[in-house]
Design a protein around this motif. Structure first.
Motif, PDB file in Angstrom:
ATOM      1  N   GLN A  84       0.822  -1.208   0.000  1.00 11.13           N
ATOM      2  CA  GLN A  84       0.000   0.000   0.000  1.00 11.13           C
ATOM      3  C   GLN A  84       0.863   1.269   0.000  1.00 11.13           C
ATOM      4  OE1 GLN A  84      -2.481  -0.481   3.420  1.00 11.13           O
ATOM      5  NE2 GLN A  84      -3.572  -2.254   2.590  1.00 11.13           N
ATOM      6  N   ILE A  85       1.952   1.230   0.773  1.00 13.61           N
ATOM      7  CA  ILE A  85       2.872   2.371   0.796  1.00 13.61           C
ATOM      8  C   ILE A  85       3.495   2.583  -0.574  1.00 13.61           C
ATOM      9  CG2 ILE A  85       5.023   3.253   1.771  1.00 13.61           C
ATOM     10  CD1 ILE A  85       2.622   3.383   3.646  1.00 13.61           C
ATOM     11  N   LYS A  86       3.901   1.491  -1.226  1.00  7.39           N
ATOM     12  CA  LYS A  86       4.542   1.606  -2.534  1.00  7.39           C
ATOM     13  C   LYS A  86       3.578   2.184  -3.568  1.00  7.39           C
ATOM     14  CE  LYS A  86       7.394  -0.952  -5.801  1.00  7.39           C
ATOM     15  NZ  LYS A  86       6.732  -0.447  -7.007  1.00  7.39           N
ATOM     16  N   ILE A  87       2.311   1.775  -3.497  1.00  9.01           N
ATOM     17  CA  ILE A  87       1.317   2.323  -4.422  1.00  9.01           C
ATOM     18  C   ILE A  87       1.182   3.830  -4.204  1.00  9.01           C
ATOM     19  CG2 ILE A  87      -1.140   2.338  -4.996  1.00  9.01           C
ATOM     20  CD1 ILE A  87      -1.190  -0.658  -4.384  1.00  9.01           C
ATOM     21  N   ALA A  88       1.152   4.242  -2.920  1.00 11.00           N
ATOM     22  CA  ALA A  88       1.032   5.673  -2.611  1.00 11.00           C
ATOM     23  C   ALA A  88       2.244   6.443  -3.121  1.00 11.00           C
ATOM     24  CB  ALA A  88       0.877   5.861  -1.102  1.00 11.00           C
TER      25      ALA A  88
END
Length: 566
Positions: free
Chosen positions: A25-29
C-alpha cells in the motif's frame, strides 16, 4: 514478522494485515506521488494471479524418472472407475486436462505440467479407484491400493518453504479422499489441512484473485479447488468433532463453480460458457453438496458443543432459545434451512425422479445426496436426543414436578423421535440399495456407508433407552432397522477392519442397553457379554480390550464416530 518483499511469486499471497500488504500500500502511494513515464503502477499480485495452470516452479523432474504404471488394461479400468464413480461426486480436477495428460503418458509424449506431480496424482487415483473397483476382490483391495499409494508418496515432492501450486492442492485433496478409506485418520486430517493452507497461500479464498485468472477455464478450476478444500474441511470437522479451518465467511466469498461440465468450457476464452440445454450438468450435485455442508457446519457450530447438565431449563435455553449469540442458530432455524435446501433440489437429484432413473450418474448422485442429507438431519437432532436420554433419570426422581408435561420436554421428545425415525430412514435407504452381487452399486463409498450406518445405529440404541420414545416407534420397526444396520456393516467386514470393530462395538452397546432395561438398578457387566456376542470374522475378546464401556448416565458415546474406535 512476515515477508516484506512484495510481488515475489514464491512467497504466495499476503493480505492487508501482513507487513507485505502494508508495504504494498505504501509503494502504491509513493508511485502515485512520484510518477514518471518509465514507472508503472504496482501490481504485486498480478504475477501470482495471472495464471493458475502455468508451469511456474513446477518443472521439477528427475533425470532418471522412476515411474511405474500398471498394465494398460488395468490402468484404463481404474481410470474409468475414477471418472465414472468418484469424479461426479468430487470434481476436484479439470477432466479434459487430466485425460489429455493420461493419453500423453502412454504415447510417450512430454507432459504439459509437472511430470512428477501428474504421475503422483495418477497413482493416488489408482489407489482410490482400487478401493472402489468391483473387479478387484474386496480382500485384495487394501493391498492393491496401498501399493499405488506408496508409489504416490515416493513421487510426492512437497517443499514446506515454497508456495504450492494448483496441482499440489489437487493431489492433496485426492490423498485426503483416499486416506478416508484407511485407518490413517490422523494423516487424513493433516493432509486436508495442508491442502487448505496451500490454497490460501495462492489466494484462492479471494474472489479478486480468481477474477484475475486469464481464462474462464482457470477461474472454474480455481473455484472447484477452493470449494473442494471447503468440502473436505467440513467433512473432517464433522468426522473428528474438531473445529473447521475455513470460516463461514471465507467459505462463501468465492462463487460456486458454474453449472457447466468441463467438456463445454473452451480452453482460451474469458467469456463464461453455458451448458447445452439438452444436457444436465453433473456440477449441480457439487453445488448442492456444498450448500448442504454449510448447513451442517452451522449445526456443528450451534449445537455440538458442551452444555451444562444442571437441568431441563438449561437444555431448553441452549437448544431452543432464539437469542443465541455469535451468529449461532436454533434447532428450528437449522431445520428450516434443511427444509428449504431439500425443496430447492433439482429434479434430477431427487430420489426416484425420471431423469435419475434413466441416468446412472444422476441416479447415484441422488442416492448419495439423500444419504448425506439424512446424516445431517441426524446430526441436527442428535444433541437433543442425547440430552433427553440423560435427563430421564432426573425426571423419574422429580416425578412430583410435572416436567414431562412442559413444552420444552414435549419439544425435546418430538425432536428425539424425529432423530430415531431419520436414523431408520437412513438405514432403510442404504439397505435397499446395497447390491446383492457385492458390487458398490449407487451408494456412497463404503467408508461413508460405515459412518452413516454406525451413526444411525447408535441413535437406535439411544432410542431404546427411553420408554417414551419406544411408545412412539414399535419394537418390530426398531428391530428391523437394527438388523438391517448390522447386516449392512457385516457386508463391509471384508472391506475394512473398522467395519468389524463397528459391529462389535454396536453389539456390545446394544446388549448393555437390553441389560439395563431389564435391570435398571444394577450395573451391567459388559465384559461378561463378550462370550455371547457373534462377532465378525476374525473378532475375539482380546480385540475388544481397548473399548471403554459406557456409563449410560453419560451419553457422550452417542456422539462417537468409527474413528474413535482405534
Amino acid at each position: 514478522m512476515g515477508s516484506l518483499e512484495e510481488g515475489r511469486a514464491n512467497q504466495g499471497f499476503f493480505g492487508s494485515s501482513s507487513a507485505a500488504g502494508f508495504m504494498r500500500q505504501i509503494k502504491i502511494a509513493v508511485d502515485r506521488r512520484v510518477s514518471s513515464p518509465e514507472r508503472h503502477p504496482s501490481s504485486s499480485n498480478r504475477a501470482l494471479g495471472s495464471s493458475l495452470l502455468s508451469n511456474r516452479n513446477e518443472k521439477h523432474q528427475s533425470t532418471v524418472a522412476a515411474y511405474v504404471l500398471p498394465p494398460r488394461r488395468t490402468a484404463d479400468s481404474l481410470m474409468e472407475v475414477y471418472w465414472d464413480y468418484v469424479f461426479p461426486l468430487y470434481p476436484f480436477l479439470d477432466s479434459g486436462l487430466m485425460k489429455g495428460e493420461y493419453t500423453k503418458i502412454w504415447r510417450g509424449d512430454s507432459l504439459q505440467y509437472d511430470e512428477n506431480m501428474v504421475m503422483c496424482t495418477f497413482n493416488v487415483i489408482f489407489a482410490l479407484a482400487s478401493q472402489l473397483a468391483d473387479f478387484v476382490p474386496p480382500r485384495e483391495r487394501e493391498a492393491a491400493a496401498d501399493a499405488f499409494f506408496s508409489r504416490a508418496k515416493g513421487l510426492f515432492q512437497f517443499n514446506l518453504w515454497a508456495t504450492g501450486s494448483a496441482g499440489l492442492i489437487q493431489c492433496l485433496l485426492l490423498m485426503a479422499q483416499y486416506l478416508q478409506s484407511t485407518d490413517s485418520a490422523h494423516q487424513c486430517w493433516i493432509v486436508t489441512g495442508l491442502a487448505i493452507r496451500n490454497a490460501q497461500s495462492l489466494g484462492l479464498h479471494l474472489p479478486q484473485t480468481i477474477a484475475r485468472f486469464s481464462t474462464f477455464q482457470e477461474q472454474q478450476l480455481a473455484r472447484k479447488i477452493w470449494h473442494g478444500c471447503v468440502l473436505m474441511d467440513r467433512v473432517m470437522s464433522m468426522t473428528f468433532g474438531r473445529p473447521a479451518m475455513i470460516s463461514k465467511i471465507s467459505s462463501g466469498d468465492v462463487p460456486l463453480p458454474v453449472l457447466v461440465d468441463d467438456e463445454f468450457i473452451p480452453v482460451n476464452t474469458t467469456a463464461e460458457p453455458t451448458q447445452p440445454t439438452q444436457k444436465i450438468s453433473i456440477m449441480a450435485f457439487y453445488a448442492k453438496t456444498l450448500e448442504l455442508y454449510e448447513i451442517m457446519n452451522e449445526v456443528l457450530l450451534s449445537l455440538h458443543k458442551p452444555i451444562s447438565d444442571d437441568g431441563p431449563d438449561e437444555t431448553h435455553q441452549f437448544y431452543f432459545n432464539s437469542t443465541n449469540s455469535d451468529g449461532e442458530h436454533t434447532i428450528f432455524e437449522l431445520d428450516h434451512s434443511l427444509t428449504r435446501w431439500a425443496q430447492t433440489l433439482p429434479a434430477h437429484l431427487r430420489v426416484g425422479s425420471t431423469a435419475a432413473v434413466h441416468n446412472p450418474v444422476f441416479f447415484r448422485q441422488g442416492i448419495v445426496l439423500n444419504a448425506r442429507f439424512l446424516h445431517v438431519r441426524i446430526l441436527l437432532f442428535r444433541p437433543i436426543l442425547s440430552k433427553y436420554c440423560t435427563m430421564r433419570e432426573s425426571l423419574r426422581r422429580n416425578s412430583t414436578i410435572a416436567i414431562s408435561d412442559s413444552l420444552p420436554h414435549r419439544v425435546a421428545l418430538q425432536c428425539s423421535i424425529i432423530c430415531v425415525k431419520v436414523a431408520q430412514e437412513s438405514i432403510e435407504m442404504i439397505y435397499n440399495n446395497v447390491p446383492g452381487d457385492g458390487t458398490g452399486g449407487p451408494l456412497p463409498a463404503w467408508w461413508y456407508n460405515i459412518l452413516y450406518i454406525y451413526t444411525a445405529a447408535t441413535v437406535l440404541i439411544a432410542g431404546r433407552l427411553c420408554s417414551t420414545i419406544s411408545e412412539e416407534i414399535t419394537d418390530s420397526s426398531m428391530t428391523r432397522s437394527w438388523n438391517c444396520a448390522l447386516d449392512i456393516l457385516r457386508k463391509y467386514q471384508s472391506y475394512s477392519f473398522s467395519a468389524r470393530r463397528c459391529v462389535a462395538a454396536l453389539e456390545i452397546l446394544y446388549e448393555q442397553v437390553v441389560a439395563e432395561g431389564h435391570q435398571p438398578n444394577e450395573q451391567s457387566n459388559s465384559h461378561g457379554l463378550l462370550n455371547d456376542i457373534s462377532f465378525g470374522e476374525g473378532m475375539n475378546t482380546e480385540m475388544m480390550e481397548a473399548f471403554e464401556f459406557p456409563d449410560f448416565q453419560d451419553m457422550s458415546w452417542l456422539n462417537s464416530v468409527p474413528s474413535n474406535l482405534f
